[in-house]
Design a protein around this motif. Structure first.
Motif, PDB file in Angstrom:
ATOM      1  N   LYS A 129     -11.771 -26.798  20.954  1.00 50.45           N
ATOM      2  CA  LYS A 129     -11.511 -27.426  22.287  1.00 50.45           C
ATOM      3  C   LYS A 129     -11.264 -26.175  23.345  1.00 50.45           C
ATOM      4  CE  LYS A 129      -8.647 -30.641  24.977  1.00 50.45           C
ATOM      5  NZ  LYS A 129      -7.774 -31.910  24.928  1.00 50.45           N
ATOM      6  N   SER A 132     -14.627 -24.159  24.000  1.00 51.03           N
ATOM      7  CA  SER A 132     -15.330 -24.873  24.895  1.00 51.03           C
ATOM      8  C   SER A 132     -14.896 -24.758  26.371  1.00 51.03           C
ATOM      9  CB  SER A 132     -15.277 -26.263  24.288  1.00 51.03           C
ATOM     10  OG  SER A 132     -15.791 -26.271  23.201  1.00 51.03           O
ATOM     11  N   GLU A 133     -13.581 -25.103  26.565  1.00 46.49           N
ATOM     12  CA  GLU A 133     -12.999 -25.048  28.105  1.00 46.49           C
ATOM     13  C   GLU A 133     -13.116 -23.831  28.549  1.00 46.49           C
ATOM     14  OE1 GLU A 133      -9.441 -27.373  27.545  1.00 46.49           O
ATOM     15  OE2 GLU A 133     -10.525 -29.272  27.255  1.00 46.49           O
ATOM     16  N   SER A 137     -15.082 -22.932  31.939  1.00 48.23           N
ATOM     17  CA  SER A 137     -14.172 -22.358  33.166  1.00 48.23           C
ATOM     18  C   SER A 137     -14.851 -20.977  33.896  1.00 48.23           C
ATOM     19  CB  SER A 137     -12.654 -22.193  32.769  1.00 48.23           C
ATOM     20  OG  SER A 137     -12.603 -21.160  32.006  1.00 48.23           O
ATOM     21  N   TYR A 142     -21.506 -26.830  31.546  1.00 51.79           N
ATOM     22  CA  TYR A 142     -20.894 -27.639  30.267  1.00 51.79           C
ATOM     23  C   TYR A 142     -21.283 -26.894  28.706  1.00 51.79           C
ATOM     24  CZ  TYR A 142     -19.994 -30.828  26.754  1.00 51.79           C
ATOM     25  OH  TYR A 142     -19.596 -31.515  25.642  1.00 51.79           O
ATOM     26  N   THR A 256     -13.439 -32.380  24.845  1.00 54.48           N
ATOM     27  CA  THR A 256     -13.647 -31.279  25.942  1.00 54.48           C
ATOM     28  C   THR A 256     -13.510 -31.829  27.182  1.00 54.48           C
ATOM     29  OG1 THR A 256     -16.014 -31.160  25.716  1.00 54.48           O
ATOM     30  CG2 THR A 256     -14.763 -29.814  24.228  1.00 54.48           C
ATOM     31  N   VAL A 257     -14.422 -31.944  27.891  1.00 53.99           N
ATOM     32  CA  VAL A 257     -14.408 -32.425  29.293  1.00 53.99           C
ATOM     33  C   VAL A 257     -15.723 -33.568  29.373  1.00 53.99           C
ATOM     34  CG1 VAL A 257     -12.979 -30.635  30.490  1.00 53.99           C
ATOM     35  CG2 VAL A 257     -15.698 -30.839  30.331  1.00 53.99           C
TER      36      VAL A 257
END
Length: 387
Positions: A129, A132-133, A137, A142, A256-257
């Motif tokens: 996670k 991924s983030e 950022s 994505y 994740t988002v």
């Protein structure tokens, strides 16, 4: 009446753990100073300890250290021109240590001690996670760190120690909640099985040229045993997945988002190929062409929906996973269980019902009660789906 003998409590192991735990805390705290990076090696040695308590403490300490480096961007691969600099060499060394740490933690998923399996899973999933983030950022697109998640999935479906504790944790905490984790689980397992079947076929071809019958039998047993283990483990997970979406609006939980925050990427640039897989490959070539044709018909530049938000993508990964499972050596009991849940739990989520025909034919050939169940399923397919 003689008094019961009181056993003396052995304080040595407790005292040893307390002293090692304090040392681990000191090693971790001192890593705030870059001059103490060798503490990572010492912490890693504690992670490999035989004492489960020490392993647990050291594993979490080292994980906190690496997550701190990750979020500061200090694990990002340096440019080629910078690799020979002092800073570049340190970064490459840190990346190697981080990779080795994750590999070792992943191996703990196959440990026979649930007390190590479950924290290992938590650490791996949190790192996936975080990676991924961090990517999203910094890159603004994505990203799902499947380079970390895929090996986790492979370890779980391949281990001889997939106990109820690990299976329940993986299902209840992750797969039955998050749409992205479930989708990539289907996608990754389908690819893992396909690769395993190719390997098995290669081994079989090599065996036919062997002169030693003994070696031939031995290799056959090992090869078949691995496929049977994957089949058993995977089915035990698949039969407990109860959260497949039936409408696009139901695709709304992400580890994740939510990918709607980012524009879907049709092609990655060289700079984005650094570490992990993104959202490429989620749409098949035919689906990409369909989208282009639809856009032409609409005559508008409508914003594209991210593949992970499209129901057909989730159906395709679900379908691929089950079809690959059907190619594995299944027991008679597994055939029965699959046929019993086929119409309510599998068929509604397949991209095309006719894809079940080969499996039902194989099921019929098993004989006995399995044949009767297969006939019932074939009859339902013919009546309800005009096959």
């Amino acid at each position: 009446m003689p008094q019961p003998i009181k056993r003396k409590r052995d304080h040595s192991s407790t005292e040893d753990f307390k002293s090692v735990r304090q040392k681990i805390r000191t090693l971790e705290a001192n890593l705030s100073d870059k001059s103490n990076l060798n503490n990572i090696v010492e912490l890693f040695n504690h992670v490999k300890n035989d004492n489960a308590q020490i392993v647990f403490a050291a594993m979490h300490a080292l994980n906190r250290v690496f997550l701190s480096f990750l979020l500061k961007g200090e694990l990002q691969k340096p440019k080629v021109a910078e690799e020979t600099s002092a800073k570049g060499k340190v970064t490459l060394w840190l990346r190697d240590q981080y990779t080795n740490f994750l590999q070792y933690v992943k191996s703990l998923l196959s440990n026979d001690e649930p007390g190590l399996q479950l924290p290992a899973l938590t650490i791996l999933m949190n790192n996936m996670k975080a990676e991924s983030e961090y990517f999203m950022s910094t890159k603004g697109t994505y990203h799902f760190a499947n380079n970390l998640y895929g090996p986790i999935v492979k370890e779980i479906i391949s281990t001889e120690n997939l106990n109820d504790h690990l299976r329940k944790e993986f299902l209840e905490k992750y797969l039955n909640i998050y749409d992205d984790l479930r989708h990539y689980f289907f996608k990754d397992t389908a690819e893992i099985i396909e690769q395993s079947l190719r390997t098995d076929e290669t081994v079989r071809k090599q065996k036919t040229s062997m002169k030693s019958k003994k070696a031939k039998i031995s290799n056959t047993t090992n090869s078949s045993g691995k496929l049977e283990l994957i089949a058993k483990n995977l089915f035990s997970i698949l039969e407990s997945i109860r959260t497949m979406p039936t409408e696009p609006s139901e695709i709304d939980e992400f580890w994740t988002v939510n990918p709607s925050k980012y524009e879907p990427q049709s092609k990655k640039t060289n700079s984005e190929e650094d570490d992990v897989l993104g959202d490429e490959g989620l749409l098949s070539e035919s689906e990409v062409e369909e989208e282009k044709e639809q856009a032409k018909k609409d005559g508008t530049r409508k914003k594209k929906m991210h593949p992970l938000l499209q129901l057909k993508v989730h159906k395709r990964s679900f379908t691929d996973c089950w079809l690959q499972l059907f190619k594995l050596p299944l027991t008679e009991e597994m055939y029965k269980k699959i046929l019993l849940i086929l119409h309510k739990r599998i068929l509604p989520h397949l991209s095309e019902p006719k894809l079940l025909m080969d499996f039902l034919t194989d099921s019929y050939n098993v004989g006995g009660a399995v044949s009767l169940l297969a006939l019932q399923s074939l009859f339902t397919l013919i009546i309800d789906h005009n096959l």
